[in-house]
Design an enzyme around this catalytic site. Structure first.
Site, PDB file in Angstrom:
ATOM      1  N   HIS A  13      -0.500  -1.787   7.366  1.00 42.41           N
ATOM      2  CA  HIS A  13      -0.486  -1.793   5.885  1.00 42.41           C
ATOM      3  C   HIS A  13       0.512  -2.855   5.446  1.00 42.41           C
ATOM      4  CE1 HIS A  13      -0.457   0.473   1.829  1.00 42.41           C
ATOM      5  NE2 HIS A  13       0.228  -0.636   1.652  1.00 42.41           N
ATOM      6  N   HIS A  15       1.358  -6.168   2.506  1.00 41.08           N
ATOM      7  CA  HIS A  15       1.067  -7.000   1.324  1.00 41.08           C
ATOM      8  C   HIS A  15       1.552  -8.419   1.595  1.00 41.08           C
ATOM      9  CE1 HIS A  15       0.121  -3.517  -1.224  1.00 41.08           C
ATOM     10  NE2 HIS A  15       1.005  -2.897  -0.463  1.00 41.08           N
ATOM     11  N   LYS A  99     -10.038  -0.127   0.773  1.00 39.43           N
ATOM     12  CA  LYS A  99      -8.841   0.519   0.235  1.00 39.43           C
ATOM     13  C   LYS A  99      -9.138   1.242  -1.069  1.00 39.43           C
ATOM     14  CE  LYS A  99      -4.515   1.442  -0.518  1.00 39.43           C
ATOM     15  NZ  LYS A  99      -3.212   0.970  -0.115  1.00 39.43           N
ATOM     16  N   HIS A 136      -4.504   5.249  -0.886  1.00 38.48           N
ATOM     17  CA  HIS A 136      -3.206   5.423  -1.556  1.00 38.48           C
ATOM     18  C   HIS A 136      -3.239   6.835  -2.137  1.00 38.48           C
ATOM     19  CE1 HIS A 136       0.437   3.983  -3.778  1.00 38.48           C
ATOM     20  NE2 HIS A 136       0.162   5.129  -4.386  1.00 38.48           N
ATOM     21  N   HIS A 174       1.020   5.269   4.032  1.00 39.16           N
ATOM     22  CA  HIS A 174       2.426   5.461   3.647  1.00 39.16           C
ATOM     23  C   HIS A 174       2.722   6.890   3.220  1.00 39.16           C
ATOM     24  CE1 HIS A 174       0.492   4.591  -0.166  1.00 39.16           C
ATOM     25  NE2 HIS A 174       0.597   3.303  -0.081  1.00 39.16           N
ATOM     26  N   ASP A 247       3.963  -1.312   4.774  1.00 38.45           N
ATOM     27  CA  ASP A 247       3.872  -1.445   3.316  1.00 38.45           C
ATOM     28  C   ASP A 247       4.895  -2.459   2.813  1.00 38.45           C
ATOM     29  OD1 ASP A 247       2.912  -1.101   0.766  1.00 38.45           O
ATOM     30  OD2 ASP A 247       3.908   0.826   0.438  1.00 38.45           O
TER      31      ASP A 247
END
Ligand code: NCD
Ligand code: ZN
Length: 345
Positions: A13, A15, A99, A136, A174, A247
């Site tokens: 995960h 970004h 996602k 999420h 997460h 994350d």
């Protein structure tokens, strides 16, 4: 033990953003990780197969010479997502997951899902073709306290989705609560959870006691200490259902140190050192490989990496930069609040 060699880890995960930020943060991950699941919450989001293909090219173009890294692309699920487009992108090997962001749950989630019924055909198709859904897991109901949003999501949204689609592979991303750990722990098939580096280290006191610490603010927000301890137990257990998803989510200092600060912790730079520290504290260094390198590929049906990564414990603290410079401005690196001695060599 002062030296540890594990299979090269992956980050399930991550970004990376785009443009100047992508260029600055990508080497921080590629230095230690072979692959990462790339979050699609760009502006505008990565919705169609063609968007993911173009984003993948931009990531590869931003990779410095001499570094290797494989971005594992994802699509951002919207109420208008076309199941055929998803199946095509999965079939070609371009994407590895879809996602699900509940609309409004986090950074750039406005195009996410409001009415879960609308995405039923896509979920059905994903279950058929074995494409994992990354979730999420937070409700957005304003009535629900922010610290309860994950636990309530499990009952209200996640469990119903999994009952309707028992063959759908779901990654609860997460996780931050003992409820998340327990829900995954009682499920044998098609469910796993990622755990971030920072949620193994900070609880909500770190954010709020002695002045507000914007660089510890992320979503899902860190919970009370008992939850952190449950996460540490799960992560260091070696159980195949829990694996690393950092994350790592860069925002410039200007946007973090702000009256309405962005959510996200940037931990790519020192994650492996932090994890070795945590696993050593838990007497579980022999299980770091399961968490960082083995359990993720198993869930995604991918091979483990052929290369290895070696960590060495040194007697002086390892020096990490407090910030990395990006073309958009400085980004603060996660501060675990203690010295780190394990270093990737
Ligand atoms: C992420 C971001 O900044 O994109 N922020 C975060 O706090 N984790 C979004 C997300 O993964 O929720
Ligand atoms: Zn994220």
């Amino acid at each position: 033990m002062d030296r540890l060699t594990i299979l090269r880890p992956d980050d399930w995960h991550l970004h990376l953003r785009d443009g100047a930020m992508l260029k600055a943060v990508l080497p921080e991950t590629a230095r230690d990780f072979a692959r990462a699941i790339i979050m699609p919450n760009l502006v505008p989001p990565v919705i169609r197969g063609q968007d993911a293909a173009a984003y993948r090219e931009r990531i590869l173009a931003a990779l410095p010479d001499g570094m290797s890294f494989e971005p594992l692309m994802t699509l951002y699920l919207t109420e208008d997502t076309d199941a055929d487009d998803v199946a095509k992108a999965a079939g070609s090997g371009l994407i590895k997951a879809v996602k699900l962001y509940p609309a409004g749950a986090t950074t750039n989630s406005a195009s996410g899902v409001r009415d879960f019924q609308k995405v039923e055909p896509v979920l059905e198709r994903m279950a058929e073709i074995g494409l994992p859904l990354c979730v999420h897991g937070e409700v957005t109901d304003p009535e629900i306290d922010i610290f309860d949003r994950e636990a309530v999501f499990i009952d209200r949204a996640l469990d119903p989705i999994r009952r309707r689609h028992p063959n759908l592979k779901v990654v609860m991303e997460h996780i931050t609560t003992s409820e998340g750990v327990a829900y995954i722990g009682e499920t044998e098939k098609n469910l796993a959870g990622t755990i971030t580096t920072h949620h193994l280290i900070i609880n909500r006191n770190h954010i709020l006691v002695g002045g507000i610490k914007p660089h510890y603010y992320c979503l899902p927000v860190a919970k009370r200490e008992s939850h952190r301890l449950a996460l540490r137990k799960a992560a260091t257990s070696g159980d195949r259902r829990y694996f690393l998803g950092t994350d790592s989510a860069p925002h410039t200092d200007a946007l973090k140190e702000h009256a309405c600060g962005c959510a996200g912790v940037f931990s790519a730079t020192n994650t492996m050192s932090c994890l070795a520290h945590v696993f050593e504290e838990e007497n579980a260094l022999d299980r770091l490989e399961a968490f960082a390198s083995r359990n993720g590929p198993a869930l995604y049906g991918l091979p483990t990496n052929p290369e290895t990564l070696t960590l060495e414990k040194q007697s002086d603290p390892v020096k990490f930069p407090a910030k990395i410079e990006t073309g958009d401005g400085p980004v603060t690196v996660f501060d675990p609040g203690f010295d780190l001695y394990w270093r990737v060599i």
